[in-house]
Write a protein that holds these residues in place. Structure first.
Motif, PDB file in Angstrom:
ATOM      1  N   SER A 173       0.399  -1.246  -0.038  1.00  0.00           N
ATOM      2  CA  SER A 173      -0.223   0.188  -0.374  1.00  0.00           C
ATOM      3  C   SER A 173       0.918   0.958   0.338  1.00  0.00           C
ATOM      4  CB  SER A 173      -1.707  -0.064   1.283  1.00  0.00           C
ATOM      5  OG  SER A 173      -1.965  -0.992   0.982  1.00  0.00           O
ATOM      6  N   GLY A 198     -11.583  -3.034  -0.858  1.00  0.00           N
ATOM      7  CA  GLY A 198     -10.624  -3.851   0.309  1.00  0.00           C
ATOM      8  C   GLY A 198      -9.631  -2.995   1.298  1.00  0.00           C
ATOM      9  N   ASP A 219     -15.040  -3.235   2.615  1.00  0.00           N
ATOM     10  CA  ASP A 219     -14.444  -4.891   3.347  1.00  0.00           C
ATOM     11  C   ASP A 219     -15.396  -5.928   3.354  1.00  0.00           C
ATOM     12  OD1 ASP A 219     -10.285  -5.171   3.825  1.00  0.00           O
ATOM     13  OD2 ASP A 219     -12.064  -6.184   4.299  1.00  0.00           O
ATOM     14  N   ASP A 245     -19.474  -8.140   1.084  1.00  0.00           N
ATOM     15  CA  ASP A 245     -18.553  -9.138  -0.249  1.00  0.00           C
ATOM     16  C   ASP A 245     -18.805  -8.634  -1.475  1.00  0.00           C
ATOM     17  OD1 ASP A 245     -17.372 -11.173  -1.796  1.00  0.00           O
ATOM     18  OD2 ASP A 245     -18.507 -13.073  -1.125  1.00  0.00           O
TER      19      ASP A 245
HETATM   20  C1  LIG Z   1      -4.195  -6.766   1.644  1.00  0.00           C
HETATM   21  S1  LIG Z   1      -5.582  -6.462   1.890  1.00  0.00           S
HETATM   22  C2  LIG Z   1      -5.317  -4.927   2.379  1.00  0.00           C
HETATM   23  C3  LIG Z   1      -5.964  -3.573   3.097  1.00  0.00           C
HETATM   24  C4  LIG Z   1      -5.856  -2.600   2.482  1.00  0.00           C
HETATM   25  N1  LIG Z   1      -6.282  -2.051   2.089  1.00  0.00           N
HETATM   26  C5  LIG Z   1      -3.995  -2.338   3.424  1.00  0.00           C
HETATM   27  O1  LIG Z   1      -3.685  -1.736   2.409  1.00  0.00           O
HETATM   28  O2  LIG Z   1      -3.065  -2.397   4.304  1.00  0.00           O
HETATM   29  C6  LIG Z   1      -6.743  -7.158   1.317  1.00  0.00           C
HETATM   30  C7  LIG Z   1      -8.122  -6.748   2.178  1.00  0.00           C
HETATM   31  O3  LIG Z   1      -9.444  -7.301   0.876  1.00  0.00           O
HETATM   32  C8  LIG Z   1     -10.050  -7.684   1.648  1.00  0.00           C
HETATM   33  N2  LIG Z   1     -11.383  -8.356   0.916  1.00  0.00           N
HETATM   34  C9  LIG Z   1     -10.635  -9.529   0.583  1.00  0.00           C
HETATM   35  N3  LIG Z   1     -11.203 -10.053  -0.064  1.00  0.00           N
HETATM   36  C10 LIG Z   1     -13.143  -9.017  -0.439  1.00  0.00           C
HETATM   37  C11 LIG Z   1     -13.887  -9.454  -0.761  1.00  0.00           C
HETATM   38  N4  LIG Z   1     -14.471  -9.954  -1.627  1.00  0.00           N
HETATM   39  N5  LIG Z   1     -14.818  -8.280  -0.913  1.00  0.00           N
HETATM   40  C12 LIG Z   1     -13.936  -7.126   0.229  1.00  0.00           C
HETATM   41  N6  LIG Z   1     -12.601  -6.742   0.840  1.00  0.00           N
HETATM   42  C13 LIG Z   1     -12.493  -7.915   0.400  1.00  0.00           C
HETATM   43  C14 LIG Z   1      -9.507  -8.533   3.021  1.00  0.00           C
HETATM   44  O4  LIG Z   1     -10.858  -8.719   3.835  1.00  0.00           O
HETATM   45  C15 LIG Z   1      -8.875  -6.683   3.454  1.00  0.00           C
HETATM   46  O5  LIG Z   1      -8.800  -5.791   4.515  1.00  0.00           O
END
Ligand SMILES: C[S@@+](CC[C@H](N)C(=O)[O-])C[C@H]1O[C@@H](n2cnc3c(N)ncnc32)[C@H](O)[C@@H]1O
Length: 331
Positions: A173, A198, A219, A245
């Protein structure tokens, strides 16, 4: 949907309780209802919560306080376990029974439970799974959510125990933020209505809001959304953060731009289906010509997938581990 871990949790659970909390354990609802009508369910993952009758879901996980039995699927993260154990404090006597596959357990889990209970014991293993049982609650108050200032970025982020990355800034990020500012081979982010897809602890959403954009955040993890809401309050910015989701509930052409640091794991299993579904969702809700900014581990074939699923994709910035791309959505 019930598996060997659920079976073991249930077999190891006391069969008397006046109020039962189920944490991330939707498959145990029917069993819990054989003990009492007061069954309170909290699932961090929206997909798990969707399996539970809505009247059994708590409005907020602090509503779990006061139960005398807590049945949990042990989370991978110790921080998430710490919050689970803190959330079920309240009654004079509460027993916590948490189970997982043995390969996903470690001894530090006993220490974490030992912070909240006077006694912790492990069951014998069965079907490659084990249960930790803890009793004698010490009533320690929850110190979640946690907030951390990141002076180098000029904002704070916030996390519950199960929020991805806690209150740290994910290195991917961080690279994406530089690309959004235009530090890479492409100009920076364009667009007014932007979604952080996410959102985790809100890192990208906070930067976007500070940059004067109209920001939504989504998220699938309750802890991520709640962390982002807290971060927005602390930073004095507006972010419309929602739990769900994917983006099925957003109409087509909703955003000028989407930023994402997508997952490449669901739970413990390596699984790219989730990320590919997120790309497809992004393609639909972006306005034609809108931008999808993405960051990922450089070994993943996401540039090719983005080209096929969303539109022409350029590498904006790379470091030894991560690649940040910008994709222009097809009309
Ligand atoms: C790699 S993390 C990144 C989190 C944040 N953006 C950061 O930069 O620290 C990916 C995020 O995507 C979310 N996520 C995974 N599948 C998802 C879905 N189907 N819909 C929404 N969010 C989702 C996870 O819960 C997680 O918080």
């Amino acid at each position: 949907m019930r598996d060997v871990v659920d079976d073991l949790i249930w077999d190891e659970a006391p069969k008397e309780a006046s109020a039962v909390a189920l944490l991330d354990a939707p498959a145990l609802v029917e069993d819990a209802l054989t003990l009492t009508d007061d069954v309170r369910v909290f699932c961090d993952d929206w997909r798990d919560a969707a399996l539970v009758p809505s009247e059994l879901l708590v409005e907020h996980p602090t509503d779990l306080a006061g139960v005398d039995l807590a049945l949990a699927r042990l989370p991978k993260s110790l921080a998430a376990l710490d919050e689970q154990a803190a959330l079920v404090q309240g009654a004079q006597d509460v027993t916590f029974v948490g189970g997982a596959r043995i390969k996903h357990m470690n001894l530090t889990m006993n220490e974490v439970l030992g912070k909240h209970f006077t006694a912790v014991a492990a069951s014998l293993g069965r079907s490659k799974s084990r249960v930790l049982r803890a009793w004698g609650p010490n009533g320690l108050e929850s110190d979640w959510p946690k907030v951390r200032d990141h002076d180098d970025l000029g904002f704070a982020v916030a996390a519950h125990g199960a929020t991805f990355g806690g209150t740290k800034i994910d290195p991917g990020s961080r690279l994406l933020l530089a690309a959004l500012r235009g530090a890479g081979r492409t100009p920076g982010l364009e667009g007014e209505d932007v979604l952080d897809f996410g959102c985790g602890n809100g890192t990208l959403a906070m930067w976007l809001a500070r940059d004067g954009r109209t920001v939504s955040a989504r998220d699938v993890s309750w802890s991520a959304v709640a962390g982002t809401v807290v971060a927005a309050e602390v930073n004095g910015v507006e972010v419309d953060a929602t739990w769900g989701d994917g983006l099925a509930d957003y109409p087509d052409d909703s955003f000028d731009a989407i930023v994402t640091n997508p997952p490449f794991h669901k739970g413990f299993a390596k699984d790219s289906a989730d990320t590919l579904a997120m790309f497809d969702d992004a393609a639909r809700v972006l306005r034609p010509g809108g931008q999808l900014w993405c960051v990922f581990n450089s070994h993943l074939p996401w540039r090719k997938e983005l080209n096929v699923r969303v539109g022409r994709t350029q590498v904006a910035l790379q470091d030894p581990h991560y690649t940040a791309t910008v994709t222009v959505a097809r009309a």
